[in-house]
Design an enzyme around this catalytic site. Structure first.
Site, PDB file in Angstrom:
ATOM      1  N   TYR A 144      65.670  52.576  23.266  1.00  0.00           N
ATOM      2  CA  TYR A 144      66.177  53.084  24.546  1.00  0.00           C
ATOM      3  C   TYR A 144      65.013  53.180  25.518  1.00  0.00           C
ATOM      4  O   TYR A 144      63.930  53.656  25.159  1.00  0.00           O
ATOM      5  CB  TYR A 144      66.795  54.472  24.341  1.00  0.00           C
ATOM      6  CG  TYR A 144      67.234  55.171  25.611  1.00  0.00           C
ATOM      7  CD1 TYR A 144      66.574  56.320  26.048  1.00  0.00           C
ATOM      8  CD2 TYR A 144      68.299  54.705  26.367  1.00  0.00           C
ATOM      9  CE1 TYR A 144      66.974  56.986  27.200  1.00  0.00           C
ATOM     10  CE2 TYR A 144      68.715  55.363  27.530  1.00  0.00           C
ATOM     11  CZ  TYR A 144      68.042  56.495  27.945  1.00  0.00           C
ATOM     12  OH  TYR A 144      68.438  57.146  29.098  1.00  0.00           O
ATOM     13  N   ASP A 239      56.843  50.638  25.347  1.00  0.00           N
ATOM     14  CA  ASP A 239      57.422  51.827  25.968  1.00  0.00           C
ATOM     15  C   ASP A 239      56.974  53.032  25.133  1.00  0.00           C
ATOM     16  O   ASP A 239      57.572  53.335  24.106  1.00  0.00           O
ATOM     17  CB  ASP A 239      58.951  51.706  26.014  1.00  0.00           C
ATOM     18  CG  ASP A 239      59.581  52.973  26.591  1.00  0.00           C
ATOM     19  OD1 ASP A 239      60.817  52.955  26.803  1.00  0.00           O
ATOM     20  OD2 ASP A 239      58.864  53.957  26.810  1.00  0.00           O
ATOM     21  N   LYS A 267      56.767  62.076  29.910  1.00  0.00           N
ATOM     22  CA  LYS A 267      56.889  63.299  29.114  1.00  0.00           C
ATOM     23  C   LYS A 267      55.601  64.118  29.017  1.00  0.00           C
ATOM     24  O   LYS A 267      55.298  64.903  29.906  1.00  0.00           O
ATOM     25  CB  LYS A 267      57.446  62.925  27.736  1.00  0.00           C
ATOM     26  CG  LYS A 267      58.881  62.351  27.845  1.00  0.00           C
ATOM     27  CD  LYS A 267      59.486  62.084  26.518  1.00  0.00           C
ATOM     28  CE  LYS A 267      60.770  61.285  26.658  1.00  0.00           C
ATOM     29  NZ  LYS A 267      61.971  62.104  26.762  1.00  0.00           N
TER      30      LYS A 267
HETATM   31  P1  KE4 Z   1      63.609  59.512  31.354  1.00  0.00           P
HETATM   32  O1  KE4 Z   1      64.122  58.587  32.432  1.00  0.00           O
HETATM   33  O2  KE4 Z   1      64.737  60.260  30.663  1.00  0.00           O
HETATM   34  O3  KE4 Z   1      62.476  60.419  31.803  1.00  0.00           O
HETATM   35  O4  KE4 Z   1      62.925  58.579  30.240  1.00  0.00           O
HETATM   36  C1  KE4 Z   1      63.678  57.526  29.691  1.00  0.00           C
HETATM   37  C2  KE4 Z   1      63.056  57.085  28.379  1.00  0.00           C
HETATM   38  C3  KE4 Z   1      62.327  55.915  28.351  1.00  0.00           C
HETATM   39  N1  KE4 Z   1      61.748  55.484  27.209  1.00  0.00           N
HETATM   40  C4  KE4 Z   1      61.877  56.185  26.061  1.00  0.00           C
HETATM   41  C5  KE4 Z   1      61.224  55.666  24.809  1.00  0.00           C
HETATM   42  C6  KE4 Z   1      62.613  57.390  26.035  1.00  0.00           C
HETATM   43  O5  KE4 Z   1      62.754  58.077  24.867  1.00  0.00           O
HETATM   44  C7  KE4 Z   1      63.207  57.857  27.218  1.00  0.00           C
HETATM   45  C8  KE4 Z   1      64.034  59.132  27.275  1.00  0.00           C
HETATM   46  N2  KE4 Z   1      64.120  59.867  26.052  1.00  0.00           N
HETATM   47  C9  KE4 Z   1      65.320  60.657  25.889  1.00  0.00           C
HETATM   48  C10 KE4 Z   1      65.269  61.270  24.479  1.00  0.00           C
HETATM   49  N3  KE4 Z   1      65.685  60.348  23.495  1.00  0.00           N
HETATM   50  C11 KE4 Z   1      65.442  61.684  26.943  1.00  0.00           C
HETATM   51  C12 KE4 Z   1      66.516  62.708  26.689  1.00  0.00           C
HETATM   52  C13 KE4 Z   1      67.676  62.542  27.633  1.00  0.00           C
HETATM   53  O6  KE4 Z   1      68.131  61.390  27.856  1.00  0.00           O
HETATM   54  O7  KE4 Z   1      68.139  63.584  28.135  1.00  0.00           O
END
Ligand code: KE4
Length: 427
Positions: A144, A239, A267
């Site tokens: 993801y 990523d 993060k």
């Molecule tokens: P954000 O756009 O949510 O800040 O990041 C997206 C993203 C991109 N790449 C990786 C590897 C990620 O894990 C994420 C977002 N992680 C999720 C948790 N699995 C965020 C939690 C959520 O969607 O509320």
């Protein structure tokens, strides 16, 4: 079962916020329940509006590597906010953050700050396409990268040449340049490059996928992806939004010694405030506006509060040798859970890297997300609620990863193991 005040708040939230949440995973749909609402969080603990406290293994999905509301961050925010919270004009914090990332992350010679992981991956792919002049992007099932239209794509009928949207609202045309293949299967990647290699702009992956539970790359797999992208002139994008600055100071690329061309981050580098970043070879990064032809922008990018909080968190991790502490705590948790599984005659799979861990309710070896899907989801749900009732908050989805922070104590780990032992009786 969640408390009465959380229930009332969730009912109200659902009237005015889609699904009652601002991000789907928070709705607890993967565990067939309703979420609790948080009143406060300190260190390793989170307290809901009904006054119940939990040992927290979500860590706001990764940013809280020092634990919640660490004094070094809250103090920094107070100090910096007094002089302004956003300028839309360069500020010194941006340089200090960029220098730290350049110094710590092996692949990064130049870096651009953004406001989320999604922005980081979206921008990195646009940059890779602009730099190579090519359209196709290869991604992996189970990885993801945020809610970018052209990454919400599953392997479609034309699996070797184009993908199909896996979200409503994404036109087929947006998905057609994305090719989705199984992770840990080199032949699948070779086949795509044999078919359309000269039009592949980039491969993007989580080098240790953590959005399908925690999936380990097979020996040599990352090095294979490095070799084939170099061979075809495609950009290799790691990523590391979740793994960056967490599994090691320099992320997976430091831990496993494979250096991508571009890296997406987020993060931990925001200390809990909205942040993202993407960086890599200067030759590629120089294609970005205002000097280069690839446009990318953001009102709050490099925001002084997020920069100051993120920097303080990174420096504190370095000063406190936080990664060593996380390894000790993670090993204690893993050894304890493995011992309990043995006691209960359960040969479930468990993966861990430092402070990131996942227990899979299946005895199948976890090669990729197909194996995760085969897990006993009902057992997972019963386990989740038994832990929560006992004051331990694991990820409310079998496709997520747990996070330990430096604020977790040995006592927290032992208390968690007691709860795990009791919860395993319910499955
Ligand atoms: P954000 O756009 O949510 O800040 O990041 C997206 C993203 C991109 N790449 C990786 C590897 C990620 O894990 C994420 C977002 N992680 C999720 C948790 N699995 C965020 C939690 C959520 O969607 O509320």
């Amino acid at each position: 079962m969640i408390g009465p005040i959380s229930q009332k708040l969730f009912a109200k939230a659902k009237e005015i916020i889609p699904g009652g949440v601002n991000s789907p995973v928070r709705a607890f749909k993967n565990v067939d329940g309703d979420p609790f609402f948080v009143r406060r969080a300190h260190g390793s603990r989170i307290t809901d509006v009904d006054g119940k406290t939990y040992i927290d293994y979500i860590g706001t999905w990764g940013p809280a590597i020092l634990g919640h509301a660490p004094i070094v961050i809250t103090q920094t925010l107070h100090e910096v906010a007094k002089d302004g919270v956003s300028f839309g004009t360069p500020n010194p914090w941006e340089i200090e953050m960029a220098q730290t990332i350049v110094d710590w992350v092996p692949s990064v010679e130049k870096v651009r700050m953004v406001n989320s992981g999604t922005e980081a991956t979206m921008s990195a792919i646009r940059l890779a396409r602009g730099y190579t002049g090519r359209d196709k992007v290869i991604k992996f099932e189970g990885c993801y990268h945020g809610h970018v239209d052209h990454l919400l794509v599953s392997a479609g009928s034309g699996a070797l040449t184009h993908g199909e949207p896996d979200s409503a609202g994404v036109p087929d045309d947006f998905a057609k340049h994305t090719i989705t293949v199984p992770f840990n299967k080199p032949d699948a990647v070779e086949e795509v490059f044999n078919a359309v290699g000269d039009d592949v702009a980039a491969i993007i992956l989580e080098p240790i996928p953590a959005n399908a539970g925690l999936v380990m790359p097979r020996e040599g797999y990352l090095a294979f992806l490095r070799e084939i992208t170099s061979r075809y002139g495609a950009v290799l994008i790691f990523d590391e939004v979740m793994t960056g600055f967490r599994v090691a100071r320099g992320g997976v690329q430091e831990l496993m010694g494979v250096t991508p061309d571009l890296t997406c981050m987020g993060k931990v580098i925001g200390g809990g405030l909205p942040v993202g970043a993407f960086g890599g070879k200067a030759e590629i990064m120089n294609f970005l506006a205002p000097d280069g032809p690839v446009y990318q922008a953001g009102t709050l990018s490099g925001n002084p509060l997020a920069m100051a909080a993120g920097l303080r968190q990174l420096k504190e991790m370095e000063k406190a040798k936080g990664w060593d502490q996380l390894e000790l705590l993670g090993a204690r948790l893993e050894d304890g859970i493995r011992g309990l599984l043995k006691e209960h005659g359960l040969n479930y799979q468990m993966n861990r890297v430092g402070s990131m861990f996942c227990l899979f309710f299946t005895d199948r070896e976890i090669v990729n997300v197909d194996d995760v899907k085969a897990a006993d989801m009902d057992a997972f749900k019963r386990f989740f609620w038994a832990l929560l009732d006992d004051g331990v908050y694991f990820a409310p989805s079998p496709y997520e990863t747990g996070f330990i922070s430096v604020a977790h104590s040995v006592g927290d780990i032992d208390e968690t193991l007691d709860a795990v032992g009791k919860a395993l009786k319910f499955i």
